[in-house]
Enzyme design. Structure first.
Site, PDB file in Angstrom:
ATOM      1  N   GLU A 292       0.985  -1.253   0.010  1.00  0.00           N
ATOM      2  CA  GLU A 292       0.004   0.047   0.059  1.00  0.00           C
ATOM      3  C   GLU A 292       0.863   1.225  -0.036  1.00  0.00           C
ATOM      4  O   GLU A 292       1.720   1.246   0.793  1.00  0.00           O
ATOM      5  CB  GLU A 292      -0.967   0.127   1.090  1.00  0.00           C
ATOM      6  CG  GLU A 292      -2.014  -1.184   1.165  1.00  0.00           C
ATOM      7  CD  GLU A 292      -2.684  -1.334   2.486  1.00  0.00           C
ATOM      8  OE1 GLU A 292      -4.037  -1.688   2.454  1.00  0.00           O
ATOM      9  OE2 GLU A 292      -2.411  -0.600   3.482  1.00  0.00           O
TER      10      GLU A 292
ATOM     11  N   ARG B  60      -1.612  19.737  14.913  1.00  0.00           N
ATOM     12  CA  ARG B  60      -1.370  18.914  13.634  1.00  0.00           C
ATOM     13  C   ARG B  60      -2.484  17.745  13.910  1.00  0.00           C
ATOM     14  O   ARG B  60      -2.230  16.937  14.668  1.00  0.00           O
ATOM     15  CB  ARG B  60      -0.240  18.278  13.567  1.00  0.00           C
ATOM     16  CG  ARG B  60       0.862  19.262  13.110  1.00  0.00           C
ATOM     17  CD  ARG B  60       0.544  19.429  11.663  1.00  0.00           C
ATOM     18  NE  ARG B  60       1.688  20.110  10.914  1.00  0.00           N
ATOM     19  CZ  ARG B  60       1.528  20.551   9.581  1.00  0.00           C
ATOM     20  NH1 ARG B  60       0.369  20.439   8.778  1.00  0.00           N
ATOM     21  NH2 ARG B  60       2.577  21.344   9.138  1.00  0.00           N
TER      22      ARG B  60
ATOM     23  N   GLU C 233       6.631  29.763   0.687  1.00  0.00           N
ATOM     24  CA  GLU C 233       6.216  29.212   2.052  1.00  0.00           C
ATOM     25  C   GLU C 233       6.923  30.066   3.182  1.00  0.00           C
ATOM     26  O   GLU C 233       6.100  30.489   4.148  1.00  0.00           O
ATOM     27  CB  GLU C 233       6.310  27.508   2.072  1.00  0.00           C
ATOM     28  CG  GLU C 233       5.344  26.830   1.329  1.00  0.00           C
ATOM     29  CD  GLU C 233       3.982  26.874   1.455  1.00  0.00           C
ATOM     30  OE1 GLU C 233       3.709  27.382   2.855  1.00  0.00           O
ATOM     31  OE2 GLU C 233       3.332  26.592   0.545  1.00  0.00           O
TER      32      GLU C 233
ATOM     33  N   GLU D  50      -6.618  30.610   4.161  1.00  0.00           N
ATOM     34  CA  GLU D  50      -7.666  30.747   5.068  1.00  0.00           C
ATOM     35  C   GLU D  50      -7.746  29.757   6.444  1.00  0.00           C
ATOM     36  O   GLU D  50      -7.936  30.437   7.379  1.00  0.00           O
ATOM     37  CB  GLU D  50      -8.992  30.533   4.429  1.00  0.00           C
ATOM     38  CG  GLU D  50     -10.229  30.787   4.960  1.00  0.00           C
ATOM     39  CD  GLU D  50     -11.586  30.637   4.287  1.00  0.00           C
ATOM     40  OE1 GLU D  50     -12.845  30.901   4.976  1.00  0.00           O
ATOM     41  OE2 GLU D  50     -11.355  30.194   3.022  1.00  0.00           O
TER      42      GLU D  50
END
Length: 179
Positions: free
Chosen positions: A37, A63, A91, A137
């Site tokens: 996976e 987080r 960034e 936002e």
């Protein structure tokens, strides 16, 4: 001994806003097949921005996957086809308001290669100039400064757990100490 796995089958089982998940079958070097996976992520950057006083700019934010507030270096996701340096410049300015006169390439890392196809490019930013933050936002964070020596102590004590921050700060300190 040569190590390899060859993809025999692949199927996308999830397509999200940022990541997708594939379920593959791979042929192993021992003749067996195994399921794999893989979380596919577009990659990103992390920026170790250091002031003349050897203070590192950090962002503090919640987080969700870790269910805690994390102190980390400014970072962001690469847009499709975007160069890592361009992303780093954007960034740093967005998350901290700072710009830099100089960027040093600190290399790339695989944050979790056991299941995730993500590459993070790390940069050291020097010659910092303050400016205005331009957060997205729903990007809720605060900017803090910490002495690079103190950060290394916190890293070694396990207080800083974010992989890009651990690697980035240690690489940046090594670079700065060799100048």
């Amino acid at each position: 001994m040569s190590f390899y796995e060859k993809q025999l089958e692949t199927k996308t089982v999830y397509e999200g806003l940022i990541v997708s998940v594939k379920r593959d079958v791979a042929a192993l070097q021992n003749g067996n097949n195994a399921e794999r996976e893989v979380v596919v992520h577009p990659g990103g950057v992390g920026i170790v921005a250091v002031t003349e006083e050897r203070k590192v700019l950090l962002v503090k934010q919640y987080r969700y996957p870790m269910e805690e507030v994390v102190l980390e270096i400014p970072a962001g996701k690469l847009e499709r086809g975007e160069e890592p340096y361009i992303c780093a410049v954007r960034e740093l300015a967005e998350e901290t308001g700072y710009t830099a006169d100089k960027y040093v390439d600190l290399g790339m890392i695989y944050p979790s290669p056991g299941y995730c196809k993500e590459i993070l490019y790390l940069f050291l930013a020097l010659g910092l100039k303050p400016g205005k933050m331009n957060l997205d936002e729903n990007e809720l964070l605060s900017v803090e400064k910490a002495d690079i020596e103190e950060l290394v102590v916190k890293i070694m004590a396990g207080e800083i757990k974010d992989a890009k921050t651990v690697v980035g700060v240690l690489k940046a300190k090594n670079y700065l100490d060799r100048r």
